[in-house]
Design a protein around this motif. Sequence first.
Motif, PDB file in Angstrom:
ATOM      1  N   VAL A   1       0.857  -1.182   0.000  1.00  0.00           N
ATOM      2  CA  VAL A   1       0.000   0.000   0.000  1.00  0.00           C
ATOM      3  C   VAL A   1       0.893   1.232   0.000  1.00  0.00           C
ATOM      4  N   PRO A   2       0.409   2.361  -0.518  1.00  0.00           N
ATOM      5  CA  PRO A   2       1.239   3.563  -0.575  1.00  0.00           C
ATOM      6  C   PRO A   2       1.763   3.955   0.807  1.00  0.00           C
ATOM      7  N   GLY A   3       3.052   4.260   0.873  1.00  0.00           N
ATOM      8  CA  GLY A   3       3.668   4.734   2.101  1.00  0.00           C
ATOM      9  C   GLY A   3       4.213   3.653   3.008  1.00  0.00           C
ATOM     10  N   GLN A   4       3.882   2.383   2.734  1.00  0.00           N
ATOM     11  CA  GLN A   4       4.306   1.332   3.661  1.00  0.00           C
ATOM     12  C   GLN A   4       5.816   1.110   3.628  1.00  0.00           C
ATOM     13  N   ARG A   5       6.434   1.268   2.457  1.00  0.00           N
ATOM     14  CA  ARG A   5       7.877   1.039   2.351  1.00  0.00           C
ATOM     15  C   ARG A   5       8.663   1.976   3.267  1.00  0.00           C
ATOM     16  N   ASP A   6       8.179   3.187   3.466  1.00  0.00           N
ATOM     17  CA  ASP A   6       8.903   4.171   4.265  1.00  0.00           C
ATOM     18  C   ASP A   6       8.354   4.309   5.675  1.00  0.00           C
ATOM     19  N   SER A   7       7.418   3.453   6.044  1.00  0.00           N
ATOM     20  CA  SER A   7       6.765   3.593   7.346  1.00  0.00           C
ATOM     21  C   SER A   7       7.637   3.068   8.476  1.00  0.00           C
ATOM     22  N   GLU A   8       7.666   3.806   9.576  1.00  0.00           N
ATOM     23  CA  GLU A   8       8.456   3.380  10.730  1.00  0.00           C
ATOM     24  C   GLU A   8       7.821   2.208  11.459  1.00  0.00           C
ATOM     25  N   TRP A   9       6.523   1.946  11.228  1.00  0.00           N
ATOM     26  CA  TRP A   9       5.856   0.840  11.894  1.00  0.00           C
ATOM     27  C   TRP A   9       5.933  -0.467  11.112  1.00  0.00           C
ATOM     28  N   ALA A  10       6.541  -0.424   9.921  1.00  0.00           N
ATOM     29  CA  ALA A  10       6.685  -1.632   9.109  1.00  0.00           C
ATOM     30  C   ALA A  10       8.057  -2.263   9.338  1.00  0.00           C
ATOM     31  N   MET A  11       8.111  -3.586   9.278  1.00  0.00           N
ATOM     32  CA  MET A  11       9.330  -4.347   9.503  1.00  0.00           C
ATOM     33  C   MET A  11      10.217  -4.306   8.258  1.00  0.00           C
ATOM     34  N   PRO A  12      11.523  -4.109   8.407  1.00  0.00           N
ATOM     35  CA  PRO A  12      12.404  -4.147   7.234  1.00  0.00           C
ATOM     36  C   PRO A  12      12.285  -5.481   6.497  1.00  0.00           C
ATOM     37  N   LEU A  13      12.212  -5.413   5.164  1.00  0.00           N
ATOM     38  CA  LEU A  13      12.006  -6.601   4.355  1.00  0.00           C
ATOM     39  C   LEU A  13      13.094  -7.645   4.588  1.00  0.00           C
ATOM     40  N   GLU A  14      14.338  -7.212   4.664  1.00  0.00           N
ATOM     41  CA  GLU A  14      15.436  -8.154   4.831  1.00  0.00           C
ATOM     42  C   GLU A  14      15.322  -8.895   6.159  1.00  0.00           C
ATOM     43  N   ASP A  15      14.935  -8.180   7.207  1.00  0.00           N
ATOM     44  CA  ASP A  15      14.783  -8.813   8.523  1.00  0.00           C
ATOM     45  C   ASP A  15      13.645  -9.821   8.504  1.00  0.00           C
ATOM     46  N   PHE A  16      12.550  -9.463   7.843  1.00  0.00           N
ATOM     47  CA  PHE A  16      11.405 -10.371   7.774  1.00  0.00           C
ATOM     48  C   PHE A  16      11.774 -11.661   7.064  1.00  0.00           C
ATOM     49  N   VAL A  17      12.371 -11.559   5.886  1.00  0.00           N
ATOM     50  CA  VAL A  17      12.698 -12.752   5.109  1.00  0.00           C
ATOM     51  C   VAL A  17      13.733 -13.600   5.832  1.00  0.00           C
ATOM     52  N   SER A  18      14.709 -12.968   6.459  1.00  0.00           N
ATOM     53  CA  SER A  18      15.710 -13.719   7.209  1.00  0.00           C
ATOM     54  C   SER A  18      15.078 -14.532   8.330  1.00  0.00           C
ATOM     55  N   GLU A  19      14.129 -13.925   9.041  1.00  0.00           N
ATOM     56  CA  GLU A  19      13.468 -14.634  10.136  1.00  0.00           C
ATOM     57  C   GLU A  19      12.571 -15.748   9.607  1.00  0.00           C
ATOM     58  N   VAL A  20      11.916 -15.534   8.489  1.00  0.00           N
ATOM     59  CA  VAL A  20      11.076 -16.571   7.884  1.00  0.00           C
ATOM     60  C   VAL A  20      11.915 -17.777   7.485  1.00  0.00           C
ATOM     61  N   VAL A  21      13.025 -17.540   6.814  1.00  0.00           N
ATOM     62  CA  VAL A  21      13.892 -18.643   6.386  1.00  0.00           C
ATOM     63  C   VAL A  21      14.454 -19.382   7.594  1.00  0.00           C
ATOM     64  N   ASP A  22      14.782 -18.645   8.641  1.00  0.00           N
ATOM     65  CA  ASP A  22      15.272 -19.286   9.863  1.00  0.00           C
ATOM     66  C   ASP A  22      14.211 -20.212  10.462  1.00  0.00           C
ATOM     67  N   ILE A  23      12.959 -19.778  10.456  1.00  0.00           N
ATOM     68  CA  ILE A  23      11.870 -20.617  10.976  1.00  0.00           C
ATOM     69  C   ILE A  23      11.715 -21.867  10.110  1.00  0.00           C
ATOM     70  N   LEU A  24      11.726 -21.689   8.794  1.00  0.00           N
ATOM     71  CA  LEU A  24      11.594 -22.841   7.906  1.00  0.00           C
ATOM     72  C   LEU A  24      12.727 -23.840   8.103  1.00  0.00           C
ATOM     73  N   GLU A  25      13.911 -23.328   8.352  1.00  0.00           N
ATOM     74  CA  GLU A  25      15.080 -24.204   8.490  1.00  0.00           C
ATOM     75  C   GLU A  25      15.146 -24.881   9.852  1.00  0.00           C
ATOM     76  N   ASN A  26      14.814 -24.145  10.906  1.00  0.00           N
ATOM     77  CA  ASN A  26      15.035 -24.656  12.264  1.00  0.00           C
ATOM     78  C   ASN A  26      13.765 -25.098  12.981  1.00  0.00           C
ATOM     79  N   GLN A  27      12.604 -24.770  12.399  1.00  0.00           N
ATOM     80  CA  GLN A  27      11.337 -25.252  12.948  1.00  0.00           C
ATOM     81  C   GLN A  27      10.529 -25.892  11.814  1.00  0.00           C
ATOM     82  N   PRO A  28      11.042 -26.968  11.223  1.00  0.00           N
ATOM     83  CA  PRO A  28      10.407 -27.528  10.024  1.00  0.00           C
ATOM     84  C   PRO A  28       8.998 -28.053  10.258  1.00  0.00           C
ATOM     85  N   ASP A  29       8.622 -28.292  11.503  1.00  0.00           N
ATOM     86  CA  ASP A  29       7.276 -28.803  11.795  1.00  0.00           C
ATOM     87  C   ASP A  29       6.287 -27.696  12.138  1.00  0.00           C
ATOM     88  N   ALA A  30       6.718 -26.438  12.105  1.00  0.00           N
ATOM     89  CA  ALA A  30       5.817 -25.334  12.443  1.00  0.00           C
ATOM     90  C   ALA A  30       4.724 -25.208  11.392  1.00  0.00           C
TER      91      ALA A  30
END
Length: 254
Positions: free
Chosen positions: A190-219
């Motif tokens: 949505v407009p403005g979300q990329r620069d919003s202070e309340w949104a999570m940085p994309l790199e941090d989000f994807v890194s945490e997702v991959v970590d969950i997939l790798e280390n919590q495979p049954d989640a």
Amino acid sequence: MQISGNTIFIPGATSGIGLALAIALRDKGNKLIVGGRRQQLLDQIAAKHPDIDTVRIDTADADSIAAVATQVLAVHPNLNVLITMAGVMKIEDWHTSAGFLTSAESTITTNVLGTIRLIAAFIEHLQTQPQATVITVSSGLGFTPLKVTPSYNASKAAVHLLTETLRLQFAGSPVEFKELEPPAVKTDLVPGQRDSEWAMPLEDFVSEVVDILENQPDANEIQVDNVKFLRYSEARGDYEHAVAVLNSADPNNN
């Protein structure tokens, strides 16, 4: 789901979370196919990442989904992971039908029917694989609503219960169902979300997702820490507080 050795199709991955996740999963040793509507973006991905295959797909179009499924499976018969990433999020004012109906119908078509049609197009094939995974994409807003996006909230709540139910139906089969539940992430959803202070940085989000997939495979639910405030508001007993906080923080709130 194993973190490597998969053949993964992600429709809705020409930008934002989808593309970043595709690259991260490629880097973990998977074969990636990404899909999207905009051919220019697909061409850019193919040029920059020649080891990622691309295909044009419109997930709001049932015929497009069916045709692309046939095309992808012909080229990648070992495909064993589908991530239904494609989605839209629109600001809506429901005071008059002229202000929201077209947007609402479009949102449900893409987010709900698109998810259903994608699963329908691939589910018979996935059952032939030794191990297969469907990852749907809901949202923290499917649990705690943002006032200005009613159709989006409803669509993601529907995806949540769809995934929960299919997990029950496919228990004991080769196909597992997981649900990715993003919080607000710095993208152009949505407009403005990329620069919003309340949104999570994309790199941090994807890194945490991959970590969950790798280390919590049954989640069953892939939840980064940032989404848990929304995901568990009702369970904590502070749903009304979470709704108030969320909507006071929304820059588009009115």
